[in-house]
Design an enzyme around this catalytic site. Structure first.
Site, short mmCIF file in Angstrom:
data_model
loop_
_atom_site.label_atom_id
_atom_site.label_comp_id
_atom_site.label_asym_id
_atom_site.label_seq_id
_atom_site.Cartn_x
_atom_site.Cartn_y
_atom_site.Cartn_z
N GLY A 140 0.83 -1.20 0.00
CA GLY A 140 0.00 0.00 0.00
C GLY A 140 0.87 1.24 0.00
O GLY A 140 2.06 1.17 0.31
N LYS A 193 -9.56 -13.18 -16.01
CA LYS A 193 -9.72 -13.38 -17.46
C LYS A 193 -9.00 -14.63 -17.95
O LYS A 193 -9.54 -15.41 -18.74
CB LYS A 193 -9.21 -12.16 -18.22
CG LYS A 193 -9.56 -12.14 -19.70
CD LYS A 193 -11.00 -11.73 -19.90
CE LYS A 193 -11.32 -11.50 -21.36
NZ LYS A 193 -12.68 -10.96 -21.56
N HIS A 214 8.25 -7.34 -3.47
CA HIS A 214 6.97 -7.75 -4.04
C HIS A 214 7.13 -9.08 -4.80
O HIS A 214 7.53 -9.09 -5.96
CB HIS A 214 6.43 -6.67 -4.99
CG HIS A 214 5.91 -5.46 -4.28
ND1 HIS A 214 4.61 -5.34 -3.89
CD2 HIS A 214 6.55 -4.33 -3.86
CE1 HIS A 214 4.44 -4.18 -3.26
NE2 HIS A 214 5.60 -3.55 -3.23
N SER A 235 -22.62 -12.26 -26.71
CA SER A 235 -21.98 -11.30 -27.61
C SER A 235 -21.00 -11.96 -28.57
O SER A 235 -20.61 -11.36 -29.57
CB SER A 235 -21.22 -10.25 -26.79
OG SER A 235 -20.09 -10.83 -26.15
N GLY A 236 -20.58 -13.18 -28.24
CA GLY A 236 -19.54 -13.83 -29.04
C GLY A 236 -18.16 -13.68 -28.45
O GLY A 236 -17.20 -14.30 -28.90
N GLY A 237 -18.02 -12.82 -27.41
CA GLY A 237 -16.76 -12.71 -26.69
C GLY A 237 -16.57 -13.89 -25.77
O GLY A 237 -17.50 -14.66 -25.51
N VAL A 238 -15.38 -14.03 -25.21
CA VAL A 238 -15.08 -15.22 -24.42
C VAL A 238 -15.92 -15.29 -23.15
O VAL A 238 -16.38 -16.37 -22.76
CB VAL A 238 -13.56 -15.29 -24.09
CG1 VAL A 238 -13.10 -14.13 -23.25
CG2 VAL A 238 -13.22 -16.62 -23.42
N ASP A 239 -16.18 -14.16 -22.49
CA ASP A 239 -16.90 -14.20 -21.22
C ASP A 239 -18.33 -14.71 -21.40
O ASP A 239 -18.75 -15.68 -20.75
CB ASP A 239 -16.94 -12.80 -20.58
CG ASP A 239 -15.56 -12.23 -20.34
OD1 ASP A 239 -14.58 -13.01 -20.37
OD2 ASP A 239 -15.44 -11.02 -20.14
N SER A 240 -19.09 -14.07 -22.28
CA SER A 240 -20.49 -14.49 -22.47
C SER A 240 -20.56 -15.88 -23.11
O SER A 240 -21.50 -16.64 -22.84
CB SER A 240 -21.24 -13.47 -23.33
OG SER A 240 -20.75 -13.43 -24.65
N SER A 241 -19.58 -16.24 -23.92
CA SER A 241 -19.58 -17.56 -24.55
C SER A 241 -19.39 -18.66 -23.50
O SER A 241 -20.06 -19.70 -23.54
CB SER A 241 -18.46 -17.65 -25.59
OG SER A 241 -18.67 -16.73 -26.64
N GLU A 277 4.85 -10.87 -5.97
CA GLU A 277 3.78 -11.06 -6.96
C GLU A 277 4.12 -10.54 -8.35
O GLU A 277 3.48 -10.93 -9.33
CB GLU A 277 2.49 -10.41 -6.45
CG GLU A 277 2.47 -8.88 -6.45
CD GLU A 277 3.01 -8.27 -5.16
OE1 GLU A 277 2.69 -7.11 -4.87
OE2 GLU A 277 3.78 -8.97 -4.45
N CYS A 312 5.44 -5.93 1.73
CA CYS A 312 5.77 -4.50 1.70
C CYS A 312 5.02 -3.78 2.83
O CYS A 312 5.34 -3.96 3.99
CB CYS A 312 5.46 -3.91 0.32
SG CYS A 312 6.28 -2.31 0.04
N TYR A 313 4.02 -2.96 2.53
CA TYR A 313 3.26 -2.31 3.60
C TYR A 313 2.67 -3.35 4.55
O TYR A 313 2.57 -3.11 5.76
CB TYR A 313 2.15 -1.45 3.00
CG TYR A 313 1.34 -0.70 4.05
CD1 TYR A 313 1.76 0.54 4.51
CD2 TYR A 313 0.17 -1.23 4.57
CE1 TYR A 313 1.04 1.22 5.49
CE2 TYR A 313 -0.57 -0.57 5.54
CZ TYR A 313 -0.13 0.67 6.00
OH TYR A 313 -0.85 1.34 6.96
#
Length: 518
Positions: free
Chosen positions: A58, A374, A174, A228-234, A176, A85-86
């Site tokens: 932070g 994602k 860090h 929509s044809g995008g990966v999420d809605s598919s 990550e 870190c913080y």
């Protein structure tokens, strides 16, 4: 779905820009985790039942008045704690140690000398220094009672510390970020070793558990999904289709501002290949008529969003039987932003993927991806058999090509942009760059320029190329695409797209620019 969530890690956010990366690294170790603000009440932390807690970085100094903190009771829960870190500084402060401003700030790469193989360093060697990434101005002056130094750098005499008996650790760097070369392994050592988690968080397990859960909860009930044809809605549509079959109705709306061939591709894949109950609505004329004369980008978005709701609502009303649920592709970053601790990482906003549709239709939401990043969503898509053309598809904005046309959206201008955009997609795929960049697309600029073609003067349109690298779209930088590919893109667009005589390259980063032009 309880089994794959039973072994979990809690990440408490103090406003770091890289908190999401911590969660991603834990997920990469095949362990489930969630991010919650550091203000999470202690009774909720206890009830959450995490096998371990990670305190994020932070921007504050823990000794300043009003600095973000956490209830010290977390150290009495008997579960391992790792401060980053913080997070390391606040646990030092709370447990009786001392944190002060360092004589030198430490930003950027550093060499970490590990002195004891414990906690996150249990798998690390002691012979060679580890490349790590530092970003701090404060440092540990006095460790809390019971702690010992685990690692040092040239500027940090306590670059990592631990109380192995209580399984409480802190690292000043860090782990990550990608710049800390062994950072992912360090986090994995903590969650799999000290926290005793098993690597059961896989997208195969997630898909199976989600489908089984939907069969039990939604069987026999009507659900609609905006596809929509995008990966999420598919991915959402396929998960539900496998669970409830014909009780799912997916609705694909052609709003007139889609890419070339998109309607046929989506309909062919989901209706003919996967056998979804798919309704395709041709509403292009309605959308384009309402966009006539509109040049303001926010007004374009508003018109498209409201018209979509209207069309979707009308189609949903035609479905036989009472529709009770609306499925949408909300991802975990959307959820994080809605509850994030109020720091630099926070972008507080509400998320409704269908532009307010849930409230209007009074439907219960089904959001099977709200726990996924994602990349995890893409993995689920592959588990379900989605082709790479969908799984690896670059993000495409809801308002479509309307916000990639500067100025008024007309059918002739759409035709020009579609041709140019198709060339960009073809060349990026052919050069094996499509999946290596975050987004690559064409923009139709609202100016004309003088050119010479066939010994004649031309006065035609300009197309801009926008190609960017990013991880999560929060920040982005322009991609260093090889000159020969840029030259081929320019040559093809000018020669093949009628009415274009100039191609330019957008070399701005986000911030200060945005990825999309509108």
């Amino acid at each position: 779905m309880s089994e794959i969530h039973e072994q979990k890690i809690l990440v408490l956010d103090f406003g770091s820009q890289t908190t999401q990366l911590i969660a991603r690294r834990v997920r990469e170790a095949r362990v489930y985790c969630e991010i919650h603000p550091c203000t999470m009440p202690p009774d909720e932390i206890k009830a959450y039942g995490a096998r371990g807690i990670i305190l994020s970085g932070g921007p504050a100094s823990c000794y300043e008045p009003g600095a973000p903190s956490v209830d010290p009771a977390i150290f009495e829960l008997g579960v391992p704690v790792l401060g980053i870190c913080y997070g390391m500084q606040i646990l030092t402060h709370l447990l009786g140690g001392k944190v002060a401003r360092g004589a030198k700030r430490e930003y950027g790469p550093a060499k970490l000398n590990i002195q004891r193989q414990a906690g996150p360093f249990r798998e690390c060697g002691l012979d060679e220094p580890q490349p790590v990434w530092m970003s701090h101005g404060d440092r540990i002056e006095k460790m809390p009672q019971g702690f010992e130094t685990l690692a040092v750098t040239a500027n940090s005499p306590v670059a990592a510390m631990g109380d192995p008996e209580r399984r409480i650790y802190g690292v000043q760097f860090h782990p990550e970020v990608a710049h800390t070369h062994g950072g992912a392994a360090m986090l994995a050592a903590f969650v799999l070793g000290d926290c005793g988690c098993d690597p059961i968080w896989t997208m195969h397990n997630f898909a199976e558990a989600t489908i089984a859960d939907f069969k039990e909860r939604l069987g026999g009930q009507k659900v609609i999904c905006a596809l929509s044809g995008g990966v999420d809605s598919s991915v959402v549509a396929l998960l539900l289709h496998k669970a409830i079959g014909k009780d799912l109705t997916s609705i694909f709306v052609d709003n007139g501002v889609l890419r070339a061939g998109e309607v046929a591709e989506v309909a062919g894949l989901f209706r003919d290949v996967f056998g979804l109950n798919l309704v395709v609505v041709d509403a292009a004329d309605l959308f384009l008529d309402r966009l006539k004369g509109i040049t303001d980008p926010e007004e374009k978005r508003r018109i498209i969003g409201h018209t979509f709701i209207e069309v979707f609502d009308a189609e949903a009303a035609k479905i036989a039987g009472e529709v009770q649920y609306l499925a949408q592709g909300t991802l975990y970053p959307d959820v994080i932003e809605s509850v994030s601790f109020k720091g630099p990482s926070a972008v507080i906003k509400s998320h409704h993927n269908v532009g307010g549709l849930p409230e209007k239709m009074k439907l219960k939401l089904v959001e099977p991806l709200r726990e996924l990043f994602k990349d995890e969503c893409r993995e689920v898509g592959r588990e379900l058999g989605l082709p790479e053309t969908i799984v690896s598809r670059q993000p495409f904005p809801g308002p479509g090509l309307a916000i990639r046309i500067m100025g008024e959206v007309t059918r002739p201008r759409l035709a020009t942009l579609r041709e140019a955009d198709a060339i960009v997609q073809e060349e990026m795929r052919a050069s094996d760059l499509y999946t290596k960049v975050w987004q690559s697309f064409a923009v139709l600029v609202p100016v004309k320029t003088v050119g010479v073609m066939g010994d004649e003067r031309t006065y035609e349109d300009v197309v801009a190329l926008r190609i960017v690298d990013s991880v999560d779209a929060m920040t982005a930088d322009w991609s260093r695409v090889p000159y020969e590919i840029l030259a081929r893109l320019s040559s093809r667009i000018i020669n093949e797209v009628k009415g274009v005589n100039r191609v330019v390259l957008d070399i701005s980063s986000k911030p200060p620019s945005t990825i999309e032009w509108e």
